[in-house]
Structures are given as structure tokens and as C-alpha cells.
Design a protein around this motif. Structure first.
Motif, short mmCIF file in Angstrom:
data_model
loop_
_atom_site.label_atom_id
_atom_site.label_comp_id
_atom_site.label_asym_id
_atom_site.label_seq_id
_atom_site.Cartn_x
_atom_site.Cartn_y
_atom_site.Cartn_z
N GLU A 1 -2.17 12.89 -1.85
CA GLU A 1 -3.22 11.91 -1.58
C GLU A 1 -2.65 10.55 -1.24
OE1 GLU A 1 -5.76 10.97 -0.19
OE2 GLU A 1 -7.30 11.90 -1.41
N MET A 2 -3.45 9.80 -0.50
CA MET A 2 -3.07 8.48 -0.04
C MET A 2 -4.06 7.45 -0.56
SD MET A 2 -0.65 8.86 2.38
CE MET A 2 0.21 10.30 1.75
N VAL A 3 -3.58 6.23 -0.74
CA VAL A 3 -4.51 5.12 -0.95
C VAL A 3 -5.33 4.96 0.32
CG1 VAL A 3 -4.64 2.60 -1.15
CG2 VAL A 3 -3.12 3.90 -2.66
N ARG A 4 -6.64 4.88 0.15
CA ARG A 4 -7.54 4.66 1.27
C ARG A 4 -8.27 3.34 1.08
NH1 ARG A 4 -8.91 10.39 3.51
NH2 ARG A 4 -7.47 11.66 2.29
N MET A 5 -9.16 3.03 2.00
CA MET A 5 -9.86 1.74 1.98
C MET A 5 -10.42 1.39 0.60
SD MET A 5 -10.99 -0.84 3.88
CE MET A 5 -11.21 -0.42 5.61
N ALA A 6 -11.12 2.33 -0.02
CA ALA A 6 -11.81 2.02 -1.28
C ALA A 6 -10.83 1.75 -2.42
CB ALA A 6 -12.75 3.17 -1.65
N THR B 1 0.56 3.88 -2.98
CA THR B 1 0.31 5.31 -2.80
C THR B 1 1.31 6.14 -3.59
OG1 THR B 1 -0.82 5.20 -0.65
CG2 THR B 1 0.46 7.18 -1.09
N ILE C 1 0.85 -1.21 0.00
CA ILE C 1 0.00 0.00 0.00
C ILE C 1 0.88 1.26 0.00
CG2 ILE C 1 -1.66 1.34 1.35
CD1 ILE C 1 -3.13 -1.00 0.39
N TYR C 2 1.96 1.19 0.76
CA TYR C 2 2.88 2.34 0.80
C TYR C 2 3.45 2.61 -0.59
CZ TYR C 2 5.85 5.55 3.51
OH TYR C 2 6.43 6.67 4.05
N ALA D 1 -7.82 0.29 -1.87
CA ALA D 1 -6.88 -0.75 -1.46
C ALA D 1 -7.23 -2.06 -2.16
CB ALA D 1 -6.91 -0.93 0.05
#
Lengths: 149, 745
Positions: free
Chosen positions: B678-683, B655, B651-652, B685
Motif C-alpha cells: 500500500e501507498m500513502v494516498r491523498m487522504a 509510505t 511521502i516516499y 498525506a
């Protein structure tokens, strides 16, 4: 003076009207379980419940919460028993660094109050908090576990 | 290949020789064991090594000389010690070892941050603080190769546990007057079956404490009862109820709170500031002017911030005030054009081989700066009193942080007390160097200055905006890749030219069969502050190498997996990892509207083969729907946390691949907060399936390897889906429907 009800206890704070609830909780009441992450309601680390609604406490003045029921991570357990969401978080081994998890847990509690058996889509929509460690799969599993508990 | 401890690593028999600086558990000097006991052991406690304490109530405490920022190191190291000790896992707890030489070892300073080839330049100054001897030991260690688990665990924790067990067995045997061979030790209980006697470890602790520590043999892997089994992390309960204490949570009697504003340009200086507007505000104690920052101290963080915002400091931007991302990249290209390269590695004659090949493939790649964006922004509390400097902070390297603090405060190491607290993310950001200016712990310096100015403990908390714009960054860089292809589709000659080389040195290595290979680089292309970022140089080198391998495969008209496998005849572990991940993902078949990309990287001793599945969203941007990882760390201690590190590390990396970009204009970092970064979020992932391959090779790392191959796997998937080759990150700047760029970064 601002009157707050935090975790069921009435508190009186001598703070400015524009002080965000987050800083009132952390620096005045020393309830440090609620975390500062961004200050602009973008990350969710500061999420608390206000009358049951998940709210980003960095972006709401403490004075606007007067008289409402504020629940923080410290107030979630009942006596020695952890809330079912906290238990599920342990069972699913969700936290890594753990810093965002107070906010994640509060957001999940609000979601489950509203939607007791959420679908993956419900979780995607409701859980918008950032976890920099990337524990999203474990958080998703924990929410499903809590829903089934 | 098994790791054979050399005699220099042989442990313990020198313990009786008091005062000698022998090599102890993973290089802990024996002369410090007494000090460790003084700090951590009470009356009647048994402390066979600096890292293990057994108390009469039968409880075992493992003192871990590494920070834990969520990667599970504390639990994994305790598992290794408890396994050898045959302790009851439910009686085992961990504590952060104090930042004291008594608990130090070479791996401590180096930790899991970096690979296993050499001490990076930014840590060398740390070793100087410890004295020359330790620096020598560190070099011994580094030659042997290590990470936290690999050295502290394999040679330290295991040795300590085995020694403790042997001493307890001896205590029972002597106490009961029976041979040691008749004593069984299991789950923290000693038994002698013939006489039906038993005692807990704790009951024998006092007698065992009187013995010299033996160099006890280690268990065979087949006899492990704790290692290799999934165990709940010991740090998690405190992380679900708000009680875990991070640096930002420290509260001390009389403590004040501070906000800081640093020079917006790296290397800039504070020219002047009118302090009056802040001083007049409610709750404000003082305004501290530093060379490169203004700090406002107040009775809470909010008041400090509001008062800081009332100030209008004037800055001298110094030499970097006109710097921009464009000028930096132009400088990089100019340096590459000029061609004054340093050699990274060179085997055979790459240029001649390429010249002689029937086909030549060339491609240029480019990546931006990246911030760490730990969820907990930088913060530190300091209290300067009675000739001491006490610091409370989340730091990845306690002794390094202590050394850095001594340097900042200009006091000897002995005057510094470092309270190491939980870290709300590290990823390289919480490692501080006393020698490399870019990695100076400025928030600690600010807390010290604020405490000196007020005489009180002061907690400085950076705003997210300060944290993001004042980071030390993953470098931006450019790579020019060139290779030849033979008529039958084999790589003939590999020439990899790039900007900026940091750590680890093997980050440019290729595991594919190419006899003639060269990697070369140019340095000092820009003055932006650099620091290690999860997986360090592997982040971008893996993107360059594994994207280019994909390009070569397509140029050769071959399947990217088959092309890789064909070049891995001499790398059976790498081949096995690729084959495994391909099988997991169903390589070769795709659902409509989706395609898969593959990449592989060995980093920090662990081989990670990854497949990403891409689709294109309505907005024309790439989305990653699923991922598969097959990882070979040789051996795994806690499979549950290892998997979490693979998925979290991915995920890191995702992102960064999709969104990550720190840009510079007029010397200032443009992105200030999560809306801009911006970051990868739940939706976003992906569902991610992980397989662990325990090949039995030397144990590798977990925290960083999963990040390295992601960008290439994603870019290769996008190519498979759209035919558009992504040579520049992040992906969000491309409209994959039209094939154009939709955002200029």
C-alpha cells in the motif's frame, strides 16, 4: 468489431471482447497519454472519463464501452486551449515525474463536474489515485485553483 | 564553507590545444566538444560548451546530461546556466543530452543517485567502458565531491553560461569597435549605451562562435537574477496533456509488444516451457526462452499477456528456493551474534566508554525489504538492426544504461544507440549496472532478445506484478544500538552494529558530540538482489540512529529536542535546522490526541530536520496529520522544486514507514501489486510546511534528503503519543491502542 467513441471520434477496433479499454487505447489507437500502472484498478493511472464518470480503464473491457463517450487526457483541451484543470495543474506545478498525472487530472475533472467547489474532505474521498512522487499537496492546490477559475 | 575549484577544475583555457584530453566543464573532455557540436549544433549556431547552444533566433538550449524523473534537475541546471549568461529565461529550453561521451562528465555517471564520497562499486564497471582516463577524472571529481547540481551545475553549467556571456560581449565590442567594458548584457540583449546600439545574443552568435572559450569569472550570489527564484518547471506542460513520452509510450514503425515472466526466485533458471499454447493464440509472433525468463511477443501488450498466462513454465529455483523473510532475519541475527564485524568507522574506544558509563541503553531495530514501485513499471524497446542495438527506455543514467546495454548485447559501446525517454519515477530503480548482477537491466535484455528473434523493434512492458516481485530491493536489515549515558545525561560511547552496508559511506555518521564511537557491520547475510532506493542507506540508518537518540533522550529524562541540541555544540547548521523546525511546529505543545516526534539527518549535503505529528485512528493504526521540515541545502536554485522534493520525499519515506514491506516465502516475493504494497494516498498525506535555510554552505541535494528522517520522526511521535517504542517497520503491523501486533509481516 468494437465501436468506440474516443474524444468525440468514432473508432472501429478489431479486438477481443475481454481486452481492457486501457490496452485498446494505448496499443491499438496509440493514445498513450492514458497510463498503465497496476492493471487491477488499484492505482488510478489509467483513469479516463466514460460518459463523464471517472473510470479505471485497465479494468473495464473496451467492448463494454461501446457507444459511450470516452474522454482521454488527449481529448480534454478545446482547440489550443487547455482545460481549466490542466491549466491549474501547471499553475500549481503539480507534476513531478508526471506519469500518474493524466489519471489524476481525469479524476479531478470528474470530481469538479460533480462537485464544482469541493472541500478538502471531498478531495480526500474522490482522489484515491496513487502518486509515487508524493505530489498530493500540489494536486489539492490545483483542484482548488481549478474550482475557483 | 565555499567550494574552491582547484586548478584541475579550471576550465576552458586548454580548448585551443586540439586533441588534448583536457578537463572541461565539469570534466567534459575538450576533445569531445567538436563531437557535441556535430550532434547538436547547426550552421550559424554558437555552442561554447557541450551543454549550451545559442541559435541565431536568440534561443538557448541547455543540454542536460542527467535524467529528470520529476525532481526538476533539468530546469534547475538550465537556470544556473541562463543566470550566468544573463539570458532571457523565456528563451531558454532544455533537451536531454544524448547518451554520448561528448556530453558526459563524471557527475553524469554518478548523478544525484548517491552521495559524494566515493564511486560505488556498481558504477565502477561503467567507468571501465569509458576508458581509464575518464575513470581517473571521475575519481578526481569524487574527491572534490558532487551531485548533479553541485558539480554539473556549480562547475559546469555556471561556467558554460559565464563563458558564453563573455564571448558575446567580446563579439559585440569587436563588432561595434568599442571597449568590452562599455557593453551591457542583459536578458539576451547586448547594448552599447553611448552609441545607442543593441543586438540580440542570437545576432552575435556567429561572431562569438569563432572565439576561444574563456575562463570567465562567475557571478556573486547577490547578483543572481534567476537562481534562487521560484521558476515554473519546463517539463510540466507536456505532463498535463498526455504528450510527454515515457519509455512505455514509444511507438515505432512495425513495432511488436511483449510480456515477460521472470524466474520467481532470484537466481533461478528456466527449465522448460511448452510454447505451443501461446503460439496458437491470436496476434502472437513468437515465444522467446531466456535463461531466467519467458517472453511472449505479440501485436499488442494485452495479447502478449494473455498468451503468456497460457504458459506453464518450469523453473529451477536454484539455491534460493527455500529463502524466507524469517530465515533471512534469523541469518542476520546469527551473523551479528557471531560478531565477525567489518569496521565502518571507529573513533576513540566506544566499548570502554560504554563499560565505564553509569547507565547503558541498548535496543535492536529491524526493517524489511522495500520495492521502488515506480508508477511506470519497467519497460524497454529494442531494435537490433544493421549491426546496431537501439534501445528506447527511461533510464537514470544514459551512459550507464548504454554501457549496460552493450554488456547485455555483447557488442561494443559504439554499436549501442540509447534513446533516453521520460521516466515515470526512478528513485534508484532506473539505474543499471553492467557489473553488479542484481542491477542488471533485465527488461532491456528481454527486449533485445525479442527483437533478435523477430527482426523487429519490440517493446517489453513488465506487469506490475513482475515489477514488484523482480525489483532490486532496499535491503532488509537489523541494527543493534548500544550507548552509555553519564550521570548528567550525556552520551558516553556509541556502538552501532548492523547488517549490510552499501552507499553512501557516510550514512552511519552521527553529527552529535560523542568522542568514542564505532559503527561496524556484517555483510552478505542474504542473496536478495540489492539496488539503490531513494536516499539509499540513509533510509534505515536514519531510522536506527534517530530512534535510538530519542530513546537515549527519554532514558536521560530529557526532552528529545533539548537532548539533541545539547549534543550539537559543534554543529551549528544542524542545531539551527532543529531550532527552526521546532519553532515552526510549536514544539512542546500538542493538540489533544496528538503528539510530535522529531528527527534530523544530513544526507547528500543537505541537513533535514523534521517533525511529524501523529494520531491514532479508530483502527489502532498511526496516522500522520502534519509535518514540518527545516532544510539547509546551503543554497537553493529553484525553491519551488526544492520544497516539492522535501514534501514528496517525505511521502516516499512515510509510505515506507507506515506500509512498506516486501516479504519472501519459498524464495518468492509475496507482495505483487498495490493492494499488497500500500501507498500513502491523498487522504493520508499530511499537511507539510517546509522552510529552506540558505546557510551559504556548499550546495546540497534535494531529491533524496527529505526521505531519510521520516521513519524516525514518525516512530518518535508514536512513542510520544503512546509510550510504545517502534523498533520494527512498517507501523501498520502494530495496534497502537492495545499495544500489540495486529499483523504478522
Amino acid at each position: 468489431m468494437t465501436q468506440l467513441i474516443v474524444n468525440g471520434v468514432a473508432r472501429e477496433l478489431d479486438v477481443e471482447d475481454d481486452m481492457p479499454l486501457l490496452w485498446a487505447l494505448r496499443d491499438v489507437l496509440n493514445l498513450t497519454g492514458t497510463k498503465y500502472g497496476c492493471g487491477v484498478a488499484a492505482c488510478g493511472a489509467c483513469t479516463v472519463l466514460i460518459d463523464g464518470q471517472a473510470t479505471r480503464s485497465c479494468s473495464i473491457p473496451a467492448s463494454a464501452c461501446a457507444g459511450q463517450q470516452i474522454t482521454t487526457i488527449e481529448g480534454l483541451r478545446t482547440g489550443d486551449t487547455l482545460h481549466k484543470v490542466q491549466q491549474a495543474w501547471i499553475a500549481a506545478q503539480a507534476p513531478q515525474c508526471g506519469y500518474c498525472q493524466s489519471g489524476q487530472i481525469m479524476a479531478a475533472v470528474a470530481l469538479l463536474n460533480e462537485t464544482p467547489s469541493p472541500t478538502d474532505d471531498d478531495i480526500d474521498t474522490a482522489m484515491t489515485n496513487i502518486c509515487r512522487c508524493g505530489s498530493y499537496e500540489e494536486i489539492r492546490a490545483a483542484i482548488h485553483l481549478a474550482a475557483a477559475a | 564553507m565555499g567550494f574552491q575549484p582547484s586548478r584541475r577544475f579550471a576550465i576552458l583555457s586548454g580548448l585551443a590545444a586540439a586533441g588534448t584530453l583536457a578537463v572541461g566543464y565539469a570534466l567534459t573532455p575538450f576533445s569531445t566538444l567538436g563531437r557535441a557540436r556535430q550532434i547538436a549544433a547547426g550552421d550559424g549556431d554558437f555552442m561554447p560548451a557541450a551543454w549550451l547552444r545559442l541559435t541565431p533566433d536568440n534561443k538557448v538550449t541547455v543540454f542536460v546530461p542527467h535524467g529528470d524523473m520529476g525532481q526538476g534537475t533539468h530546469t534547475a541546471l538550465a537556470m544556473m546556466a541562463a543566470d550566468e549568461m544573463d539570458a532571457d529565461w523565456t528563451l531558454v529550453a532544455t533537451e536531454q543530452a544524448p547518451a554520448d561521451m561528448a556530453f558526459a562528465n563524471g557527475a553524469f555517471a554518478k548523478g544525484y543517485l548517491l552521495g559524494d564520497m566515493s564511486i560505488p562499486q556498481w558504477l565502477n564497471g561503467t567507468t571501465e567502458f569509458f576508458g581509464r582516463k575518464i575513470a581517473e577524472f571521475m575519481n578526481i571529481q569524487v574527491t572534490g565531491g558532487s551531485t548533479a547540481i553541485r558539480l554539473t551545475g556549480a562547475l559546469g553549467m555556471r561556467k558554460a553560461g559565464a563563458a558564453a556571456r563573455a564571448m558575446l560581449v567580446r563579439a559585440a565590442a569587436e563588432g561595434w569597435g568599442v571597449p568590452e567594458s562599455e557593453i551591457a548584457a542583459k536578458a539576451s540583449v547586448l547594448t552599447h549605451a553611448a552609441s545607442k546600439r543593441s543586438a540580440t545574443y542570437g545576432e552575435m552568435a556567429g561572431r562569438a562562435a569563432g572565439y576561444d572559450t574563456p575562463d570567465a569569472p562567475l557571478k556573486a550570489k547577490a547578483d543572481y537574477t534567476i537562481s534562487g527564484t521560484p521558476r515554473q518547471r519546463l517539463d510540466i506542460p507536456a505532463k498535463v496533456d498526455g504528450t510527454a513520452q515515457y519509455g512505455i509510450d514509444v511507438r515505432l514503425p512495425g513495432m511488436l509488444f511483449a510480456a515477460a515472466l521472470c524466474s520467481p526466485v532470484a537466481g533461478g533458471r528456466l527449465k522448460s516451457v511448452d510454447e505451443a499454447p501461446a503460439r496458437a493464440m491470436r496476434g502472437v509472433s513468437t515465444v522467446v526462452k531466456m535463461d531466467d525468463a519467458v517472453v511472449v511477443v505479440a501485436d499488442n501488450t494485452w495479447r502478449a499477456r494473455v498468451a503468456l498466462e497460457a504458459l506453464k513454465p518450469e523453473w529451477d529455483d536454484g539455491a534460493n528456493g527455500s529463502l524466507s523473510s524469517d530465515s533471512i532475519h534469523a541469518g542476520m541475527n546469527a551473523a551479528l551474534d557471531k560478531g565477525s564485524f567489518s569496521t565502518d568507522f571507529s573513533e576513540g574506544d566506544a566499548e570502554a566508554a560504554i563499560k565505564g558509563a553509569p547507565r547503558v541503553v541498548e535496543a535492536s531495530y529491524k526493517v524489511p525489504f522495500l520495492a521502488h514501485a515506480t508508477m511506470e513499471p519497467m519497460n524497454a524497446a529494442a531494435w537490433v538492426h544493421d549491426g546496431k542495438v537501439e534501445v528506447w527506455s527511461g533510464i537514470q543514467d544514459g551512459l550507464g544504461g548504454r554501457a549496460a546495454t552493450a554488456s547485455l548485447a555483447d557488442v561494443p559501446m559504439d554499436a549501442v544507440v540509447m534513446h533516453q525517454l521520460q521516466m515515470g519515477g526512478g528513485f534508484g530503480r532506473r539505474a543499471f549496472s553492467p557489473v553488479l548482477p542484481s542491477m542488471k537491466a533485465r527488461h532491456i535484455a528481454q527486449a533485445i532478445a525479442a527483437s533478435k528473434a523477430t527482426g523487429k523493434p519490440v517493446l517489453v512492458t513488465w506487469s506490475r506484478e513482475q515489477d514488484m516481485t523482480q525489483d532490486y530491493y532496499r535491503e532488509a536489515s537489523v541494527a543493534r544500538m548500544k550507548a552509555g549515558l553519564t550521570a548528567d545525561g550525556r552520551i558516553a560511547g556509541w556502538l552501532h552494529s548492523f547488517t549490510e552496508r552499501h552507499d553512501p559511506p557516510e550514512a552511519t555518521r552521527i553529527d552529535y558530540d560523542v568522542a568514542d564511537r564505532t559503527a561496524r557491520y556484517v555483510s552478505d547475510t542474504n542473496p536478495m538482489p540489492w539496488g539503490p532506493w531513494r536516499s539509499v542507506d540513509h533510509t534505515h540508518q536514519a531510522f536506527y540512529i534517530e530512534s535510538f537518540i530519542d530513546e537515549l533522550a527519554h532514558a536521560a529524562g530529557q526532552d528529545p529536542l533539548a537532548f539533541r541540541l545539547a549534543h550539537l555544540a559543534n554543529a551549528p547548521r544542524h542545531k539551527a535546522a532543529l531550532e527552526r523546525v521546532a519553532q515552526m511546529a510549536g514544539w512542546g505543545t500538542n493538540e489533544p490526541g496528538r503528539a510530535k516526534g522529531i528527527a534530523m539527518r544530513e544526507a547528500f549535503g543537505t541537513i533535514v530536520a523534521q517533525i511529524a505529528e501523529a494520531t491514532i485512528g479508530d483502527d489502532g493504526r498511526a496516522r500522520i496529520t502534519r509535518m514540518w521540515t527545516a532544510a539547509d541545502p546551503g543554497e537553493v536554485v529553484n525553491p519551488a522544486t526544492f520544497k516539492a522534493q522535501m514534501t514528496g520525499g517525505a511521502i516516499y519515506g512515510l509510505t515506507a514507514a507506515l506500509y512498506g514491506s516486501i516479504t519472501v516465502e519459498k524464495g518468492r516475493v509475496v507482495e505483487e501489486n498495490f493492494p499488497d504494497y500500500e501507498m500513502v494516498r491523498m487522504a493520508d498525506a499530511p499537511r507539510h510546511e517546509v522552510a529552506i535555510i540558505e546557510s551559504g554552505a556548499k550546495i546540497g541535494g534535494a531529491g533524496e534528503p527529505g526521505t531519510a528522517p521520516v521513519a524516525a520522526a514518525v516512530a518518535n511521535a508514536v512513542f510520544a503519543l503512546t509510550g510504545q517504542r517502534i523498533r520494527e517497520l512498517p507501523l501498520r503491523q502494530f495496534d497502537l491502542k492495545s499495544g500489540g501486533k495486529i499483523a504478522r509481516l
